[in-house]
Design an enzyme around this catalytic site. Structure first.
Site, PDB file in Angstrom:
ATOM      1  CG  ASP A 125      -9.731  -0.032   4.445  1.00  0.00           C
ATOM      2  OD1 ASP A 125      -9.438  -0.665   3.475  1.00  0.00           O
ATOM      3  OD2 ASP A 125      -9.024  -0.276   5.422  1.00  0.00           O
TER       4      ASP A 125
ATOM      5  CD  GLN B 132      -3.596  -4.222   6.359  1.00  0.00           C
ATOM      6  OE1 GLN B 132      -3.822  -3.251   5.834  1.00  0.00           O
ATOM      7  NE2 GLN B 132      -3.880  -5.423   5.731  1.00  0.00           N
TER       8      GLN B 132
ATOM      9  CE  LYS C 202      -3.943  -2.370   2.110  1.00  0.00           C
ATOM     10  NZ  LYS C 202      -4.671  -2.834   3.200  1.00  0.00           N
TER      11      LYS C 202
END
Ligand code: GUN
Length: 283
Positions: free
Chosen positions: A120, A97, A53
Protein backbone atom coordinates in the site's frame (compact mmCIF):
# COMPACT_ATOMS: atom_id res chain seq x y z
CA UNK A 1 -10.85 22.97 -26.98
CA UNK A 2 -12.36 19.63 -26.05
CA UNK A 3 -10.13 17.64 -23.75
CA UNK A 4 -8.94 14.20 -24.69
CA UNK A 5 -9.89 11.49 -22.21
CA UNK A 6 -7.24 9.52 -20.35
CA UNK A 7 -8.98 6.16 -20.18
CA UNK A 8 -8.16 4.56 -16.82
CA UNK A 9 -9.90 1.30 -17.69
CA UNK A 10 -7.90 0.82 -20.88
CA UNK A 11 -4.59 1.74 -19.24
CA UNK A 12 -5.30 -0.50 -16.23
CA UNK A 13 -5.94 -3.36 -18.60
CA UNK A 14 -2.50 -2.87 -20.14
CA UNK A 15 -0.90 -2.65 -16.69
CA UNK A 16 -2.63 -5.87 -15.58
CA UNK A 17 -1.43 -7.64 -18.72
CA UNK A 18 2.13 -6.56 -17.91
CA UNK A 19 1.77 -7.79 -14.32
CA UNK A 20 0.39 -11.10 -15.60
CA UNK A 21 3.51 -11.53 -17.73
CA UNK A 22 5.81 -10.79 -14.80
CA UNK A 23 3.80 -13.20 -12.63
CA UNK A 24 4.21 -15.95 -15.23
CA UNK A 25 7.97 -15.35 -15.26
CA UNK A 26 8.18 -15.74 -11.48
CA UNK A 27 5.99 -18.84 -11.54
CA UNK A 28 8.35 -20.34 -14.12
CA UNK A 29 11.03 -19.96 -11.43
CA UNK A 30 8.82 -21.77 -8.92
CA UNK A 31 7.68 -18.64 -7.08
CA UNK A 32 3.99 -17.93 -6.56
CA UNK A 33 3.59 -14.20 -5.81
CA UNK A 34 1.19 -13.78 -2.94
CA UNK A 35 -0.75 -10.87 -1.45
CA UNK A 36 -2.26 -11.18 2.03
CA UNK A 37 -5.28 -8.93 2.59
CA UNK A 38 -6.48 -8.37 6.14
CA UNK A 39 -9.99 -7.06 6.78
CA UNK A 40 -11.14 -6.28 10.30
CA UNK A 41 -14.84 -5.60 10.83
CA UNK A 42 -17.81 -5.33 8.53
CA UNK A 43 -17.45 -1.93 6.85
CA UNK A 44 -19.57 -2.33 3.68
CA UNK A 45 -17.32 -0.25 1.41
CA UNK A 46 -14.23 -2.11 2.65
CA UNK A 47 -15.87 -5.44 1.88
CA UNK A 48 -16.44 -4.36 -1.73
CA UNK A 49 -12.88 -3.01 -2.06
CA UNK A 50 -11.23 -6.18 -0.79
CA UNK A 51 -13.42 -8.32 -3.03
CA UNK A 52 -12.14 -6.33 -6.01
CA UNK A 53 -8.54 -6.63 -4.81
CA UNK A 54 -8.84 -10.41 -4.55
CA UNK A 55 -10.49 -10.69 -7.98
CA UNK A 56 -7.88 -8.40 -9.63
CA UNK A 57 -5.06 -10.42 -8.08
CA UNK A 58 -6.42 -13.75 -9.21
CA UNK A 59 -7.07 -12.42 -12.70
CA UNK A 60 -3.37 -11.61 -13.04
CA UNK A 61 -2.16 -14.90 -11.57
CA UNK A 62 -1.25 -13.49 -8.18
CA UNK A 63 -2.43 -15.48 -5.21
CA UNK A 64 -4.55 -13.41 -2.83
CA UNK A 65 -5.53 -14.59 0.61
CA UNK A 66 -8.25 -12.70 2.44
CA UNK A 67 -8.24 -12.91 6.22
CA UNK A 68 -11.38 -11.59 7.87
CA UNK A 69 -11.61 -10.80 11.55
CA UNK A 70 -14.46 -9.53 13.74
CA UNK A 71 -14.68 -5.84 14.60
CA UNK A 72 -13.95 -6.59 18.25
CA UNK A 73 -10.59 -8.24 17.48
CA UNK A 74 -7.96 -6.86 19.84
CA UNK A 75 -5.17 -4.73 18.42
CA UNK A 76 -2.64 -7.07 20.04
CA UNK A 77 -4.10 -10.00 18.11
CA UNK A 78 -3.99 -8.04 14.86
CA UNK A 79 -0.36 -7.04 15.45
CA UNK A 80 0.50 -10.68 16.18
CA UNK A 81 -1.14 -11.70 12.92
CA UNK A 82 0.84 -9.06 11.00
CA UNK A 83 4.09 -10.26 12.59
CA UNK A 84 3.25 -13.78 11.44
CA UNK A 85 2.64 -12.55 7.88
CA UNK A 86 5.91 -10.58 8.01
CA UNK A 87 7.70 -13.83 8.89
CA UNK A 88 5.90 -15.92 6.27
CA UNK A 89 8.27 -16.15 3.28
CA UNK A 90 5.44 -17.22 0.97
CA UNK A 91 3.70 -13.84 1.48
CA UNK A 92 5.17 -10.99 -0.58
CA UNK A 93 2.66 -8.22 0.06
CA UNK A 94 0.52 -7.34 3.08
CA UNK A 95 -2.47 -5.02 2.91
CA UNK A 96 -4.50 -4.10 5.98
CA UNK A 97 -7.73 -2.57 4.74
CA UNK A 98 -8.58 0.80 6.26
CA UNK A 99 -10.47 2.13 8.13
CA UNK A 100 -9.79 -0.06 11.14
CA UNK A 101 -12.20 -0.24 14.10
CA UNK A 102 -11.92 2.81 16.35
CA UNK A 103 -10.26 0.98 19.23
CA UNK A 104 -7.21 0.34 17.04
CA UNK A 105 -4.33 2.72 16.36
CA UNK A 106 -4.08 2.60 12.55
CA UNK A 107 -0.62 4.15 12.50
CA UNK A 108 0.73 1.51 14.89
CA UNK A 109 -0.88 -1.25 12.82
CA UNK A 110 0.56 0.07 9.54
CA UNK A 111 4.02 0.55 11.08
CA UNK A 112 3.97 -3.13 12.08
CA UNK A 113 3.91 -4.24 8.44
CA UNK A 114 7.42 -5.05 7.19
CA UNK A 115 8.38 -2.21 4.78
CA UNK A 116 9.49 -4.82 2.23
CA UNK A 117 5.88 -6.07 2.14
CA UNK A 118 4.14 -2.69 2.39
CA UNK A 119 2.42 -2.79 -1.00
CA UNK A 120 0.00 0.00 0.00
CA UNK A 121 3.01 2.27 0.54
CA UNK A 122 1.51 3.66 3.76
CA UNK A 123 4.41 2.82 6.13
CA UNK A 124 6.55 5.79 7.24
CA UNK A 125 9.56 3.96 5.78
CA UNK A 126 7.78 3.91 2.40
CA UNK A 127 6.89 7.60 2.70
CA UNK A 128 10.48 8.41 3.66
CA UNK A 129 11.90 6.37 0.78
CA UNK A 130 9.70 8.25 -1.69
CA UNK A 131 10.77 11.56 -0.18
CA UNK A 132 14.49 10.89 -0.50
CA UNK A 133 14.27 9.00 -3.79
CA UNK A 134 15.18 5.56 -2.49
CA UNK A 135 13.51 2.33 -3.64
CA UNK A 136 10.34 1.58 -1.75
CA UNK A 137 6.64 1.20 -2.43
CA UNK A 138 4.62 4.14 -3.69
CA UNK A 139 1.00 4.58 -2.62
CA UNK A 140 -1.22 3.16 -5.35
CA UNK A 141 -3.44 6.16 -6.08
CA UNK A 142 -0.77 8.78 -6.80
CA UNK A 143 1.36 6.13 -8.53
CA UNK A 144 -1.62 5.42 -10.80
CA UNK A 145 -2.02 9.15 -11.47
CA UNK A 146 1.64 9.37 -12.49
CA UNK A 147 1.17 6.42 -14.86
CA UNK A 148 -1.79 8.20 -16.41
CA UNK A 149 0.29 11.32 -16.98
CA UNK A 150 3.07 9.17 -18.45
CA UNK A 151 0.56 7.49 -20.76
CA UNK A 152 0.04 10.72 -22.72
CA UNK A 153 3.79 11.17 -23.17
CA UNK A 154 3.99 14.38 -21.14
CA UNK A 155 7.50 15.37 -20.06
CA UNK A 156 7.01 16.83 -16.57
CA UNK A 157 10.39 18.57 -16.44
CA UNK A 158 9.89 22.24 -15.65
CA UNK A 159 6.10 21.97 -15.82
CA UNK A 160 4.01 23.52 -13.09
CA UNK A 161 1.99 20.86 -11.32
CA UNK A 162 -0.66 21.88 -8.80
CA UNK A 163 -1.85 19.24 -6.36
CA UNK A 164 -5.08 20.06 -4.55
CA UNK A 165 -5.18 18.09 -1.30
CA UNK A 166 -2.47 17.25 1.21
CA UNK A 167 -3.42 13.80 2.50
CA UNK A 168 -0.70 11.34 3.42
CA UNK A 169 -1.97 8.78 0.93
CA UNK A 170 -2.60 10.98 -2.12
CA UNK A 171 -1.67 14.67 -2.02
CA UNK A 172 1.72 14.55 -0.32
CA UNK A 173 3.09 11.47 -2.13
CA UNK A 174 1.71 12.81 -5.44
CA UNK A 175 3.66 16.03 -4.91
CA UNK A 176 6.85 14.04 -4.19
CA UNK A 177 6.43 11.93 -7.34
CA UNK A 178 5.93 15.02 -9.49
CA UNK A 179 8.92 16.69 -7.85
CA UNK A 180 10.92 13.54 -8.58
CA UNK A 181 10.14 14.16 -12.24
CA UNK A 182 11.46 17.72 -12.03
CA UNK A 183 8.07 19.42 -12.09
CA UNK A 184 7.62 22.65 -10.15
CA UNK A 185 5.05 21.60 -7.58
CA UNK A 186 2.51 23.61 -5.64
CA UNK A 187 0.43 21.89 -2.96
CA UNK A 188 -2.93 23.56 -2.32
CA UNK A 189 -5.41 22.73 0.43
CA UNK A 190 -8.42 23.96 2.36
CA UNK A 191 -6.48 26.95 3.73
CA UNK A 192 -5.05 28.05 0.38
CA UNK A 193 -5.97 31.72 -0.01
CA UNK A 194 -6.55 31.86 -3.78
CA UNK A 195 -6.83 28.40 -5.30
CA UNK A 196 -7.89 29.70 -8.70
CA UNK A 197 -4.78 31.88 -8.97
CA UNK A 198 -2.70 28.73 -8.45
CA UNK A 199 -4.60 26.36 -10.74
CA UNK A 200 -4.69 28.93 -13.57
CA UNK A 201 -0.88 28.65 -13.71
CA UNK A 202 -0.88 24.86 -13.77
CA UNK A 203 0.18 22.67 -16.67
CA UNK A 204 -1.00 19.69 -14.60
CA UNK A 205 -3.68 19.70 -11.92
CA UNK A 206 -4.30 16.74 -9.61
CA UNK A 207 -7.52 17.19 -7.64
CA UNK A 208 -7.61 15.02 -4.53
CA UNK A 209 -9.92 16.66 -2.05
CA UNK A 210 -13.05 14.51 -1.89
CA UNK A 211 -15.47 17.33 -2.72
CA UNK A 212 -17.48 18.01 -5.87
CA UNK A 213 -16.65 20.92 -8.17
CA UNK A 214 -13.39 21.84 -6.48
CA UNK A 215 -12.06 22.54 -9.97
CA UNK A 216 -14.26 24.38 -12.47
CA UNK A 217 -13.76 25.61 -16.04
CA UNK A 218 -12.75 29.14 -15.02
CA UNK A 219 -9.86 27.73 -12.93
CA UNK A 220 -8.06 25.81 -15.68
CA UNK A 221 -5.40 26.98 -18.14
CA UNK A 222 -6.24 26.00 -21.75
CA UNK A 223 -4.59 22.70 -22.63
CA UNK A 224 -3.80 21.65 -19.04
CA UNK A 225 -3.76 18.02 -17.95
CA UNK A 226 -6.40 17.38 -15.27
CA UNK A 227 -6.30 14.29 -13.07
CA UNK A 228 -9.38 13.72 -10.91
CA UNK A 229 -8.87 11.57 -7.83
CA UNK A 230 -12.26 12.40 -6.29
CA UNK A 231 -14.98 9.83 -5.64
CA UNK A 232 -18.18 11.61 -4.73
CA UNK A 233 -21.90 11.36 -5.41
CA UNK A 234 -23.85 14.13 -7.09
CA UNK A 235 -27.42 15.13 -6.21
CA UNK A 236 -28.79 12.32 -8.38
CA UNK A 237 -26.58 9.81 -6.54
CA UNK A 238 -24.30 9.35 -9.55
CA UNK A 239 -20.57 8.86 -9.03
CA UNK A 240 -18.57 12.00 -9.75
CA UNK A 241 -15.11 13.36 -9.03
CA UNK A 242 -13.73 16.60 -7.62
CA UNK A 243 -13.66 18.18 -11.08
CA UNK A 244 -16.60 19.67 -12.97
CA UNK A 245 -15.98 17.27 -15.83
CA UNK A 246 -18.31 18.81 -18.42
CA UNK A 247 -17.06 22.35 -17.92
CA UNK A 248 -13.35 21.59 -17.48
CA UNK A 249 -13.39 19.33 -20.57
CA UNK A 250 -14.05 22.44 -22.66
CA UNK A 251 -10.75 23.99 -21.55
CA UNK A 252 -8.32 21.22 -20.59
CA UNK A 253 -6.11 19.33 -23.02
CA UNK A 254 -6.47 16.02 -21.21
CA UNK A 255 -8.79 14.88 -18.44
CA UNK A 256 -9.50 11.70 -16.49
CA UNK A 257 -13.15 10.66 -16.09
CA UNK A 258 -14.93 9.45 -12.93
CA UNK A 259 -15.72 6.61 -12.99
CA UNK A 260 -13.20 4.95 -15.29
CA UNK A 261 -10.18 7.09 -14.48
CA UNK A 262 -8.00 6.99 -11.39
CA UNK A 263 -10.06 4.26 -9.67
CA UNK A 264 -9.08 1.38 -11.97
CA UNK A 265 -5.48 2.60 -11.99
CA UNK A 266 -5.32 2.56 -8.19
CA UNK A 267 -6.41 -1.06 -8.27
CA UNK A 268 -3.89 -1.89 -10.99
CA UNK A 269 -0.96 -0.31 -9.13
CA UNK A 270 -1.55 -2.55 -6.12
CA UNK A 271 -0.84 -5.47 -8.43
CA UNK A 272 2.29 -3.73 -9.72
CA UNK A 273 3.54 -3.20 -6.16
CA UNK A 274 2.79 -6.82 -5.27
CA UNK A 275 4.67 -8.30 -8.22
CA UNK A 276 7.47 -5.84 -7.54
CA UNK A 277 7.64 -7.06 -3.92
CA UNK A 278 7.82 -10.66 -5.08
CA UNK A 279 10.50 -9.88 -7.67
CA UNK A 280 12.65 -8.02 -5.14
CA UNK A 281 12.47 -10.99 -2.77
CA UNK A 282 13.28 -13.40 -5.58
CA UNK A 283 16.26 -11.29 -6.59
N1 GUN B 1 -9.26 1.91 2.29
C1 GUN B 1 -9.62 2.68 1.24
N2 GUN B 1 -8.65 2.67 0.31
C2 GUN B 1 -7.66 1.90 0.79
C3 GUN B 1 -6.39 1.51 0.29
O1 GUN B 1 -5.96 1.88 -0.79
N3 GUN B 1 -5.66 0.69 1.09
C4 GUN B 1 -6.09 0.28 2.29
N4 GUN B 1 -5.31 -0.50 3.01
N5 GUN B 1 -7.26 0.62 2.79
C5 GUN B 1 -8.03 1.42 2.04
Amino acid sequence: MTAQIIDGNALAKRVRAEVAGRTEALKARGIQPQLAIVLVGEDPASQVYVKHKVADSEQTGLKATLERYPADMSEADLLARIHALNDDASVHGILVQLPLPRHMDSARVIETIAPAKDVDGFHVASAGALMVGQPGFWPCTPYGCLKMIDSIGLDLRGKHAVVIGRSNIVGKPMAMMLLGRDATVTICHSRTADLKAMTLQADVVVAAVGKRNVLTKDMVKPGAVVIDVGMNRNDEGKLCGDVDFAGVSEVAGWITPVPGGVGPMTRAMLLVNTIEAAERTAG
